[in-house]
Scaffold this motif. Structure first.
Motif, PDB file in Angstrom:
ATOM      1  N   ARG A  39       0.739  -1.249  -0.122  1.00 44.32           N
ATOM      2  CA  ARG A  39      -0.062  -0.003  -0.069  1.00 44.32           C
ATOM      3  C   ARG A  39       0.880   1.194  -0.011  1.00 44.32           C
ATOM      4  NH1 ARG A  39      -0.835   2.096   5.020  1.00 44.32           N
ATOM      5  NH2 ARG A  39       0.055   1.032   6.837  1.00 44.32           N
ATOM      6  N   PRO A  40       0.567   2.337  -0.552  1.00 44.49           N
ATOM      7  CA  PRO A  40       1.146   3.438  -0.705  1.00 44.49           C
ATOM      8  C   PRO A  40       1.114   4.269   0.589  1.00 44.49           C
ATOM      9  CG  PRO A  40      -0.763   4.076  -1.734  1.00 44.49           C
ATOM     10  CD  PRO A  40      -0.627   2.635  -1.328  1.00 44.49           C
ATOM     11  N   THR A  41       2.124   4.863   1.073  1.00 43.99           N
ATOM     12  CA  THR A  41       2.132   5.715   2.300  1.00 43.99           C
ATOM     13  C   THR A  41       3.106   7.291   1.941  1.00 43.99           C
ATOM     14  OG1 THR A  41       2.856   5.759   4.482  1.00 43.99           O
ATOM     15  CG2 THR A  41       4.328   4.488   3.062  1.00 43.99           C
ATOM     16  N   PRO A  42       2.673   8.355   2.285  1.00 45.02           N
ATOM     17  CA  PRO A  42       3.540   9.470   2.102  1.00 45.02           C
ATOM     18  C   PRO A  42       4.554   9.846   3.229  1.00 45.02           C
ATOM     19  CG  PRO A  42       1.503  10.187   3.254  1.00 45.02           C
ATOM     20  CD  PRO A  42       1.366   8.522   3.106  1.00 45.02           C
ATOM     21  N   ALA A  43       4.859   8.844   3.886  1.00 46.07           N
ATOM     22  CA  ALA A  43       5.910   8.900   4.922  1.00 46.07           C
ATOM     23  C   ALA A  43       7.362   9.126   4.548  1.00 46.07           C
ATOM     24  CB  ALA A  43       5.765   7.943   5.971  1.00 46.07           C
ATOM     25  N   ALA A  44       8.176   9.729   5.029  1.00 47.82           N
ATOM     26  CA  ALA A  44       9.677   9.865   4.565  1.00 47.82           C
ATOM     27  C   ALA A  44      10.191   8.385   4.905  1.00 47.82           C
ATOM     28  CB  ALA A  44      10.201  10.925   5.708  1.00 47.82           C
ATOM     29  N   ASN A  45      11.470   8.287   4.148  1.00 42.67           N
ATOM     30  CA  ASN A  45      11.980   6.993   4.162  1.00 42.67           C
ATOM     31  C   ASN A  45      11.497   5.824   3.716  1.00 42.67           C
ATOM     32  OD1 ASN A  45      14.536   8.140   5.418  1.00 42.67           O
ATOM     33  ND2 ASN A  45      13.340   8.422   7.296  1.00 42.67           N
ATOM     34  N   LEU A  69      13.229  -0.664   8.595  1.00 42.47           N
ATOM     35  CA  LEU A  69      13.339  -0.672  10.192  1.00 42.47           C
ATOM     36  C   LEU A  69      14.426   0.239  10.630  1.00 42.47           C
ATOM     37  CD1 LEU A  69      11.972  -4.095  11.165  1.00 42.47           C
ATOM     38  CD2 LEU A  69      10.761  -2.076  11.104  1.00 42.47           C
ATOM     39  N   ASN A  70      15.376   0.101   9.950  1.00 45.30           N
ATOM     40  CA  ASN A  70      16.793   0.956  10.234  1.00 45.30           C
ATOM     41  C   ASN A  70      16.887   2.381   9.959  1.00 45.30           C
ATOM     42  OD1 ASN A  70      17.799  -1.540  11.539  1.00 45.30           O
ATOM     43  ND2 ASN A  70      18.546  -2.180   9.472  1.00 45.30           N
ATOM     44  N   THR A  71      15.975   2.670   9.006  1.00 42.79           N
ATOM     45  CA  THR A  71      16.166   4.185   8.498  1.00 42.79           C
ATOM     46  C   THR A  71      14.905   5.180   8.767  1.00 42.79           C
ATOM     47  OG1 THR A  71      15.571   3.510   6.354  1.00 42.79           O
ATOM     48  CG2 THR A  71      18.043   3.675   7.113  1.00 42.79           C
ATOM     49  N   ALA A  72      13.749   4.420   9.031  1.00 41.54           N
ATOM     50  CA  ALA A  72      12.509   5.106   9.100  1.00 41.54           C
ATOM     51  C   ALA A  72      12.340   5.886  10.256  1.00 41.54           C
ATOM     52  CB  ALA A  72      11.303   4.057   8.955  1.00 41.54           C
ATOM     53  N   SER A  73      11.688   6.967  10.073  1.00 43.90           N
ATOM     54  CA  SER A  73      11.640   8.035  11.243  1.00 43.90           C
ATOM     55  C   SER A  73      10.347   7.559  11.835  1.00 43.90           C
ATOM     56  CB  SER A  73      11.249   9.360  10.497  1.00 43.90           C
ATOM     57  OG  SER A  73       9.808   9.248   9.818  1.00 43.90           O
ATOM     58  N   VAL A  74       9.894   8.089  13.029  1.00 42.09           N
ATOM     59  CA  VAL A  74       8.654   7.583  13.875  1.00 42.09           C
ATOM     60  C   VAL A  74       7.471   7.850  12.811  1.00 42.09           C
ATOM     61  CG1 VAL A  74       7.280   8.379  15.761  1.00 42.09           C
ATOM     62  CG2 VAL A  74       9.693   8.490  16.211  1.00 42.09           C
ATOM     63  N   GLN A  75       7.116   8.893  12.223  1.00 47.23           N
ATOM     64  CA  GLN A  75       6.240   9.269  11.354  1.00 47.23           C
ATOM     65  C   GLN A  75       6.191   7.921  10.193  1.00 47.23           C
ATOM     66  OE1 GLN A  75       3.730  11.287  11.676  1.00 47.23           O
ATOM     67  NE2 GLN A  75       4.729  11.890  13.319  1.00 47.23           N
ATOM     68  N   LEU A  77       7.189   4.847  10.501  1.00 42.52           N
ATOM     69  CA  LEU A  77       6.832   3.626  11.139  1.00 42.52           C
ATOM     70  C   LEU A  77       5.379   3.586  11.502  1.00 42.52           C
ATOM     71  CD1 LEU A  77      10.063   3.459  13.501  1.00 42.52           C
ATOM     72  CD2 LEU A  77       9.628   1.877  11.580  1.00 42.52           C
ATOM     73  N   MET A  78       4.657   4.793  11.736  1.00 44.96           N
ATOM     74  CA  MET A  78       3.436   4.952  11.997  1.00 44.96           C
ATOM     75  C   MET A  78       2.727   4.601  11.099  1.00 44.96           C
ATOM     76  SD  MET A  78       3.275   8.242  14.616  1.00 44.96           S
ATOM     77  CE  MET A  78       1.767   8.546  14.492  1.00 44.96           C
ATOM     78  N   GLU A  79       2.898   4.490   9.742  1.00 47.00           N
ATOM     79  CA  GLU A  79       2.215   4.267   8.797  1.00 47.00           C
ATOM     80  C   GLU A  79       1.953   2.507   8.574  1.00 47.00           C
ATOM     81  OE1 GLU A  79       0.855   6.021   6.287  1.00 47.00           O
ATOM     82  OE2 GLU A  79       1.335   7.860   7.645  1.00 47.00           O
ATOM     83  N   TYR A 118       4.051  -8.758  15.175  1.00 44.68           N
ATOM     84  CA  TYR A 118       4.870  -9.112  13.974  1.00 44.68           C
ATOM     85  C   TYR A 118       4.455  -9.507  12.950  1.00 44.68           C
ATOM     86  CZ  TYR A 118       8.693 -11.622  11.851  1.00 44.68           C
ATOM     87  OH  TYR A 118       9.487 -12.272  10.899  1.00 44.68           O
ATOM     88  N   GLU A 119       3.417 -10.574  12.998  1.00 47.33           N
ATOM     89  CA  GLU A 119       2.741 -11.236  11.741  1.00 47.33           C
ATOM     90  C   GLU A 119       2.100 -10.255  10.887  1.00 47.33           C
ATOM     91  OE1 GLU A 119       3.023 -14.215  10.051  1.00 47.33           O
ATOM     92  OE2 GLU A 119       4.413 -14.550  11.917  1.00 47.33           O
ATOM     93  N   LYS A 120       1.487  -9.019  11.605  1.00 47.88           N
ATOM     94  CA  LYS A 120       0.890  -8.052  10.920  1.00 47.88           C
ATOM     95  C   LYS A 120       1.801  -7.234   9.963  1.00 47.88           C
ATOM     96  CE  LYS A 120      -2.919  -7.362  14.022  1.00 47.88           C
ATOM     97  NZ  LYS A 120      -3.227  -6.284  15.088  1.00 47.88           N
ATOM     98  N   LEU A 121       3.094  -7.205  10.664  1.00 44.36           N
ATOM     99  CA  LEU A 121       4.180  -6.112  10.047  1.00 44.36           C
ATOM    100  C   LEU A 121       4.897  -6.677   9.267  1.00 44.36           C
ATOM    101  CD1 LEU A 121       5.404  -4.496  13.162  1.00 44.36           C
ATOM    102  CD2 LEU A 121       3.948  -3.527  11.666  1.00 44.36           C
ATOM    103  N   ARG A 122       5.470  -7.926   9.263  1.00 43.33           N
ATOM    104  CA  ARG A 122       6.425  -8.598   8.510  1.00 43.33           C
ATOM    105  C   ARG A 122       6.389  -8.583   7.053  1.00 43.33           C
ATOM    106  NH1 ARG A 122       6.718 -14.061   6.946  1.00 43.33           N
ATOM    107  NH2 ARG A 122       4.347 -15.085   7.002  1.00 43.33           N
ATOM    108  N   ARG A 123       5.328  -8.450   6.558  1.00 37.15           N
ATOM    109  CA  ARG A 123       5.023  -8.473   4.934  1.00 37.15           C
ATOM    110  C   ARG A 123       5.437  -6.728   4.518  1.00 37.15           C
ATOM    111  NH1 ARG A 123      -0.938  -9.842   3.984  1.00 37.15           N
ATOM    112  NH2 ARG A 123      -0.698  -7.581   4.364  1.00 37.15           N
ATOM    113  N   TYR A 124       5.311  -5.929   5.305  1.00 42.97           N
ATOM    114  CA  TYR A 124       5.674  -4.400   5.242  1.00 42.97           C
ATOM    115  C   TYR A 124       7.022  -3.819   5.386  1.00 42.97           C
ATOM    116  CZ  TYR A 124       0.625  -4.983   5.279  1.00 42.97           C
ATOM    117  OH  TYR A 124      -0.773  -5.379   4.894  1.00 42.97           O
ATOM    118  N   VAL A 125       7.905  -4.619   5.967  1.00 43.85           N
ATOM    119  CA  VAL A 125       9.107  -4.129   6.447  1.00 43.85           C
ATOM    120  C   VAL A 125      10.356  -4.937   5.970  1.00 43.85           C
ATOM    121  CG1 VAL A 125       8.080  -3.161   8.777  1.00 43.85           C
ATOM    122  CG2 VAL A 125       8.921  -5.550   8.638  1.00 43.85           C
TER     123      VAL A 125
END
Length: 129
Positions: A39-45, A69-75, A77-79, A118-125
């Protein structure tokens, strides 16, 4: 039981634990490559990647994306699904304190992220560029 028997038992336990530790290193899983977001996200990094076919945007016209995960900002990661401001802050703090993530499953070491999240996240990171 005399001291010699106790000594032999202690040495046997030390040898067993040493062998078990060495065996764990042999069978430890290889670091897994990062995975793409769909899915698209406007977040930095967040970088656009081609879809699984390598052809660019998918059938809906959206480019596949992944969050590093190593370079994303808080914003950034919130996506991710299930990650709010508090968890995103914990991820960044963990990364700053412990160094970069080597495998994506290491995110479960962050307080508040268990197997379900983790199961929700692993496809996206991902953890590599």
């Amino acid at each position: 039981m005399d001291w010699r028997s106790t000594y032999r038992i202690a040495l046997s336990l030390i040898a067993l634990l040493t062998f078990a530790g060495a065996a764990w290193f042999v069978v430890a899983p290889e670091p897994s490559p990062g995975v793409e977001i769909t899915r698209p996200t406007p977040a930095a990094n967040v970088s656009a990647l081609p879809d699984a076919s390598g052809a660019g945007p998918g059938p809906t016209g959206e480019a596949a994306l992944s969050v590093n995960l190593n370079t994303a900002s808080v914003q950034g990661l919130m996506e991710l699904p299930g990650i709010g401001e508090t968890l995103a802050g914990r991820i960044v703090a963990y990364r700053e304190e412990n160094g970069p993530f080597i495998r994506i499953d290491q995110i479960m070491a962050v307080s508040g992220i268990g197997p379900g999240t983790y199961e929700k996240l692993r496809r996206y990171v991902r953890v590599r560029e």
